[in-house]
Design a protein around this motif. Sequence first.
Motif, PDB file in Angstrom:
ATOM      1  N   THR A  52      29.915  81.299  22.737  1.00  0.00           N
ATOM      2  CA  THR A  52      29.905  80.920  21.254  1.00  0.00           C
ATOM      3  C   THR A  52      31.261  81.437  20.683  1.00  0.00           C
ATOM      4  OG1 THR A  52      28.781  83.079  20.802  1.00  0.00           O
ATOM      5  CG2 THR A  52      27.317  81.246  20.875  1.00  0.00           C
ATOM      6  N   LYS A  53      32.126  81.785  21.423  1.00  0.00           N
ATOM      7  CA  LYS A  53      33.647  82.080  21.073  1.00  0.00           C
ATOM      8  C   LYS A  53      34.533  80.955  21.143  1.00  0.00           C
ATOM      9  CE  LYS A  53      33.383  86.971  21.763  1.00  0.00           C
ATOM     10  NZ  LYS A  53      33.811  88.185  22.927  1.00  0.00           N
ATOM     11  N   THR A  54      35.705  81.209  20.436  1.00  0.00           N
ATOM     12  CA  THR A  54      36.730  80.079  20.189  1.00  0.00           C
ATOM     13  C   THR A  54      37.679  80.579  21.737  1.00  0.00           C
ATOM     14  OG1 THR A  54      38.063  81.251  18.972  1.00  0.00           O
ATOM     15  CG2 THR A  54      36.776  79.562  17.908  1.00  0.00           C
ATOM     16  N   GLU A  57      39.689  83.862  20.566  1.00  0.00           N
ATOM     17  CA  GLU A  57      38.848  85.049  20.712  1.00  0.00           C
ATOM     18  C   GLU A  57      38.491  85.586  22.092  1.00  0.00           C
ATOM     19  OE1 GLU A  57      35.982  85.000  16.835  1.00  0.00           O
ATOM     20  OE2 GLU A  57      35.324  83.713  18.380  1.00  0.00           O
ATOM     21  N   LYS A  68      33.493  85.920  15.456  1.00  0.00           N
ATOM     22  CA  LYS A  68      33.515  85.939  13.851  1.00  0.00           C
ATOM     23  C   LYS A  68      32.506  84.924  13.555  1.00  0.00           C
ATOM     24  CE  LYS A  68      38.261  87.745  13.854  1.00  0.00           C
ATOM     25  NZ  LYS A  68      39.926  87.461  13.683  1.00  0.00           N
ATOM     26  N   SER A  69      32.686  83.750  13.908  1.00  0.00           N
ATOM     27  CA  SER A  69      31.885  82.872  13.610  1.00  0.00           C
ATOM     28  C   SER A  69      31.399  82.144  14.636  1.00  0.00           C
ATOM     29  CB  SER A  69      32.781  81.722  12.700  1.00  0.00           C
ATOM     30  OG  SER A  69      32.067  80.298  12.189  1.00  0.00           O
ATOM     31  N   PRO A  70      30.116  81.984  15.085  1.00  0.00           N
ATOM     32  CA  PRO A  70      29.576  81.249  16.282  1.00  0.00           C
ATOM     33  C   PRO A  70      30.007  79.966  16.283  1.00  0.00           C
ATOM     34  CG  PRO A  70      28.062  82.872  15.386  1.00  0.00           C
ATOM     35  CD  PRO A  70      29.110  82.804  14.349  1.00  0.00           C
ATOM     36  N   GLN A  71      30.485  79.473  17.388  1.00  0.00           N
ATOM     37  CA  GLN A  71      30.774  78.060  17.842  1.00  0.00           C
ATOM     38  C   GLN A  71      29.607  77.465  18.654  1.00  0.00           C
ATOM     39  OE1 GLN A  71      33.981  76.837  16.552  1.00  0.00           O
ATOM     40  NE2 GLN A  71      33.810  78.786  15.677  1.00  0.00           N
ATOM     41  N   TRP A  72      28.538  77.213  17.866  1.00  0.00           N
ATOM     42  CA  TRP A  72      27.548  76.366  18.533  1.00  0.00           C
ATOM     43  C   TRP A  72      27.976  75.026  18.948  1.00  0.00           C
ATOM     44  CZ3 TRP A  72      24.265  79.986  19.761  1.00  0.00           C
ATOM     45  CH2 TRP A  72      23.928  81.027  18.706  1.00  0.00           C
TER      46      TRP A  72
END
Length: 294
Positions: A52-54, A57, A68-72
């Motif tokens: 779920t990271k970029t 990150e 920081k913002s989950p990448q679903w």
Amino acid sequence: MNQAAQAGAIKPSAKMKPRSKFSIGKALVFILFGVLLVTQLYPLLWLLIYSTKTNEEILSGSFFSLPKSPQWANFQTAVESGNYFKYLGNSVFVTLVTMVCVLLLASLVSFAISRFRWKYGQVVLLLFLIGMMIPMQATLLPLMLIFKNMHILNTHASIILPYIAFQTPVAVFILSSFMKSIPNEIEESAIVDGAGVFRIFWNIILPVSVPPMMTVMILTFINIWNEYILAATFISSEKLKTLPFGVNSFVSQYSVNYGAIGAFLVLGALPVVIIYFLLADKITKGMVAGAVKG
């Protein structure tokens, strides 16, 4: 005199200390189970966070931090760009065919070794046990030449046949050990009733052998599902590749989508995790069934 004896009998009991609920042995057992729990569950949790990271990150080196913002959207990319369902179908087909063939062959061989009285039974069992010691990597070149002459390279048969060959020895070891523990009286009564060899095998031995057969099925599934070396060697067609090949879809010459790779690995491991947790008790029962009956 009687009072003195009673006092003497009561006195030692008064000095007895209540048994402590805490012990070093129990503490060590809890610590061991805690370590096993962490080592087994942490990689799965870490992989889920990783997926779920970029890329930024992930490449920053903060392996243990939450996104920081989950990448679903990584999971959508994994399904679409990684040809997930096509590879999933190929893996399911190869695994199911392998499991059916291994169960059929191993049960027949184990029945012959454990229930027939012939002098070469232990020799045959020893040959299968030797087969467990042969590393898969040592057979790649000979199998490549054999399959090339058989004209089955780049087909599912080129990986199903080696899978069956490498999984059958373990299955024979498990099933034969269990079948030896089945009382002979069951067969003798069936023979008296007029049952033949095939009927004894199909109606008596197989139903009793369900626990170890479940163990063989689960172990075969786990070993075949994520196998990569044989599949990468013998399969080159895009439409025939199995699930582990999907990771290559996110690696190009100049960039790598690490988040999508993590998401694809999560989706690939999900069937194994679900089946294992649902049927984990079957593995234990199958492993100890022969010992308990013996």
